[in-house]
Design a protein around this motif. Structure first.
Motif, mmCIF file in Angstrom:
data_model
loop_
_atom_site.group_PDB
_atom_site.id
_atom_site.type_symbol
_atom_site.label_atom_id
_atom_site.label_comp_id
_atom_site.label_asym_id
_atom_site.label_seq_id
_atom_site.Cartn_x
_atom_site.Cartn_y
_atom_site.Cartn_z
ATOM 1 N N LEU A 292 0.844 -1.203 0.000
ATOM 2 C CA LEU A 292 0.000 0.000 0.000
ATOM 3 C C LEU A 292 0.878 1.251 0.000
ATOM 4 N N THR B 127 2.681 1.639 -3.438
ATOM 5 C CA THR B 127 1.727 1.971 -4.504
ATOM 6 C C THR B 127 1.280 3.423 -4.375
ATOM 7 N N TYR C 229 1.917 6.356 -7.241
ATOM 8 C CA TYR C 229 0.830 7.096 -7.908
ATOM 9 C C TYR C 229 0.835 8.569 -7.545
ATOM 10 N N TYR D 182 -0.310 10.930 -15.369
ATOM 11 C CA TYR D 182 -1.333 9.894 -15.589
ATOM 12 C C TYR D 182 -2.644 10.552 -16.028
ATOM 13 N N GLY E 106 -10.548 2.421 -6.197
ATOM 14 C CA GLY E 106 -9.264 2.536 -6.872
ATOM 15 C C GLY E 106 -9.479 3.397 -8.111
ATOM 16 N N CYS E 107 -10.109 4.544 -7.886
ATOM 17 C CA CYS E 107 -10.612 5.390 -8.991
ATOM 18 C C CYS E 107 -9.520 6.194 -9.662
ATOM 19 N N ARG F 219 -11.230 9.339 -14.036
ATOM 20 C CA ARG F 219 -11.680 9.406 -15.434
ATOM 21 C C ARG F 219 -12.840 8.440 -15.677
ATOM 22 N N ASP G 70 -9.732 6.132 -3.459
ATOM 23 C CA ASP G 70 -8.378 5.784 -3.896
ATOM 24 C C ASP G 70 -7.391 5.968 -2.747
ATOM 25 N N LEU G 71 -6.286 5.251 -2.901
ATOM 26 C CA LEU G 71 -5.193 5.250 -1.939
ATOM 27 C C LEU G 71 -4.351 6.519 -2.019
ATOM 28 N N GLY H 125 -8.894 6.186 0.731
ATOM 29 C CA GLY H 125 -9.140 4.932 1.438
ATOM 30 C C GLY H 125 -8.504 3.780 0.690
ATOM 31 N N THR I 1 -8.667 -2.619 0.728
ATOM 32 C CA THR I 1 -8.471 -3.704 1.695
ATOM 33 C C THR I 1 -9.301 -3.497 2.959
ATOM 34 N N TRP J 177 -11.487 -1.053 -11.513
ATOM 35 C CA TRP J 177 -10.933 -0.903 -12.874
ATOM 36 C C TRP J 177 -9.427 -0.727 -12.768
ATOM 37 N N TYR J 178 -8.714 -1.833 -12.958
ATOM 38 C CA TYR J 178 -7.248 -1.828 -12.857
ATOM 39 C C TYR J 178 -6.789 -1.323 -11.488
ATOM 40 N N SER J 179 -7.503 -1.697 -10.445
ATOM 41 C CA SER J 179 -7.105 -1.272 -9.098
ATOM 42 C C SER J 179 -6.692 -2.443 -8.209
HETATM 43 C C1 LIG Z 1 -3.732 1.736 -12.816
HETATM 44 S S1 LIG Z 1 -4.445 2.923 -11.733
HETATM 45 C C2 LIG Z 1 -6.163 2.835 -12.264
HETATM 46 C C3 LIG Z 1 -6.940 4.054 -11.858
HETATM 47 C C4 LIG Z 1 -8.338 4.140 -12.456
HETATM 48 N N1 LIG Z 1 -9.158 3.032 -12.022
HETATM 49 C C5 LIG Z 1 -8.232 4.198 -13.963
HETATM 50 O O1 LIG Z 1 -8.642 3.224 -14.626
HETATM 51 O O2 LIG Z 1 -7.719 5.182 -14.466
HETATM 52 C C6 LIG Z 1 -4.507 2.052 -10.183
HETATM 53 C C7 LIG Z 1 -5.141 2.877 -9.082
HETATM 54 O O3 LIG Z 1 -5.479 2.004 -8.011
HETATM 55 C C8 LIG Z 1 -5.161 2.647 -6.804
HETATM 56 N N2 LIG Z 1 -4.970 1.605 -5.792
HETATM 57 C C9 LIG Z 1 -4.048 0.604 -5.792
HETATM 58 N N3 LIG Z 1 -4.187 -0.145 -4.691
HETATM 59 C C10 LIG Z 1 -5.202 0.406 -3.975
HETATM 60 C C11 LIG Z 1 -5.800 0.100 -2.732
HETATM 61 N N4 LIG Z 1 -5.360 -0.925 -1.977
HETATM 62 N N5 LIG Z 1 -6.832 0.867 -2.305
HETATM 63 C C12 LIG Z 1 -7.274 1.925 -3.050
HETATM 64 N N6 LIG Z 1 -6.728 2.268 -4.224
HETATM 65 C C13 LIG Z 1 -5.703 1.518 -4.693
HETATM 66 C C14 LIG Z 1 -3.900 3.447 -7.106
HETATM 67 O O4 LIG Z 1 -3.681 4.472 -6.164
HETATM 68 C C15 LIG Z 1 -4.227 3.951 -8.500
HETATM 69 O O5 LIG Z 1 -4.874 5.200 -8.457
#
Ligand SMILES: C[S@@+](CC[C@H](N)C(=O)[O-])C[C@H]1O[C@@H](n2cnc3c(N)ncnc32)[C@H](O)[C@@H]1O
Length: 221
Positions: free
Chosen positions: A9, A12, A16, A23, A60-61, A65, A81-82, A102, A105, A120-122
């Motif tokens: 955490l 990551t 970011y 990004y 994980g926004c 976007r 988001d983290l 937040g 987990t 979405w990719y989070s």
């Molecule tokens: C590849 S980016 C994707 C962001 C967004 N969903 C998009 O498609 O543009 C991954 C995102 O997940 C967040 N993330 C990763 N692990 C996380 C966690 N444990 N809790 C919340 N957010 C998390 C990161 O901070 C980052 O903003």
């Protein structure tokens, strides 16, 4: 957030925070050229709205976007988001939407609060062996019958170390995930599979992309 934070955490979030502005710039309009992704998001939105709607968490926004896209589809979307840096971009680009710091987990959301969850990719930065509790957390915050949509890069649950990303020196891990393992973990946590779509790599992508749409069973595990 817990006192003892899992190491992934911290790394990551740091990564970011470092790349957030670039990004946002690189991905702001990315969905416009992604018909398969838009189709999956549209199917997710249609199912949520057909069930009567309700709040949808983009968990994980990032820069928001996709949260913004969900709002254009008629959903009551909020983002978590983290990374404070990513959230700053999200609030700037989408001043009318709600964003909160937040972790997926341990979400600061009530049981059954959401009608939909988008990951979405989070989950791609969570080690595969630690993802099942995340899916349990998604099930907890979803109402019975609520919808889940995940997006991730396909692989055999292998780790890829990133030292460069979006024009910056960074140091964090991304995991290419096994769709079969993800779906098995979801089933173990009370989800029923609705659709699995695998798209071939395009552009700069090195792997196939997978989108998994599932429904939280009336009675979760
Ligand atoms: C590849 S980016 C994707 C962001 C967004 N969903 C998009 O498609 O543009 C991954 C995102 O997940 C967040 N993330 C990763 N692990 C996380 C966690 N444990 N809790 C919340 N957010 C998390 C990161 O901070 C980052 O903003």
């Amino acid at each position: 957030m817990t006192d003892v934070e899992a190491p992934h955490l911290h790394v990551t979030r740091t990564a970011y925070d470092t790349v957030a502005a670039d990004y946002a710039e690189m991905f702001r309009d990315e969905l416009a050229g992604k018909p398969v992704e838009r189709a999956m998001l549209a199917a997710f939105a249609e199912l949520v709205l057909a069930d009567g709607g309700g709040p949808v968490g983009d968990l994980g926004c990032g820069t928001g976007r996709v949260t913004g896209h969900l709002a254009t589809l008629g959903l009551d979307a909020l983002g978590v988001d983290l990374s404070p840096g990513m959230l700053a971009q999200a609030r700037r680009d989408h001043p009318g939407l709600r964003f909160a710091e937040g972790t997926i987990t341990a979400l600061d959301l009530a049981d059954a609060e959401l009608a939909g969850v988008l990951g979405w990719y989070s989950v791609i930065h969570t080690p595969p062996e630690e993802q099942e509790p995340v899916f349990a957390e998604f099930a907890r915050v979803l109402r019975p019958g609520g919808r889940l949509l995940l997006g991730f890069q396909v692989g055999e649950d292998q780790k890829v170390r990133l030292e460069q990303a979006y024009g910056h020196e960074v140091s964090y891990d991304v995991y290419r995930l096994s769709p079969d393992r993800v779906i098995a973990d979801l089933r173990d946590n009370g989800f029923v599979l609705h659709a699995r779509v695998v798209r071939e790599p395009e552009g700069w992508e090195k792997t196939s992309q997978c989108y998994v749409l599932a429904t939280r069973a009336a009675t979760a595990r």
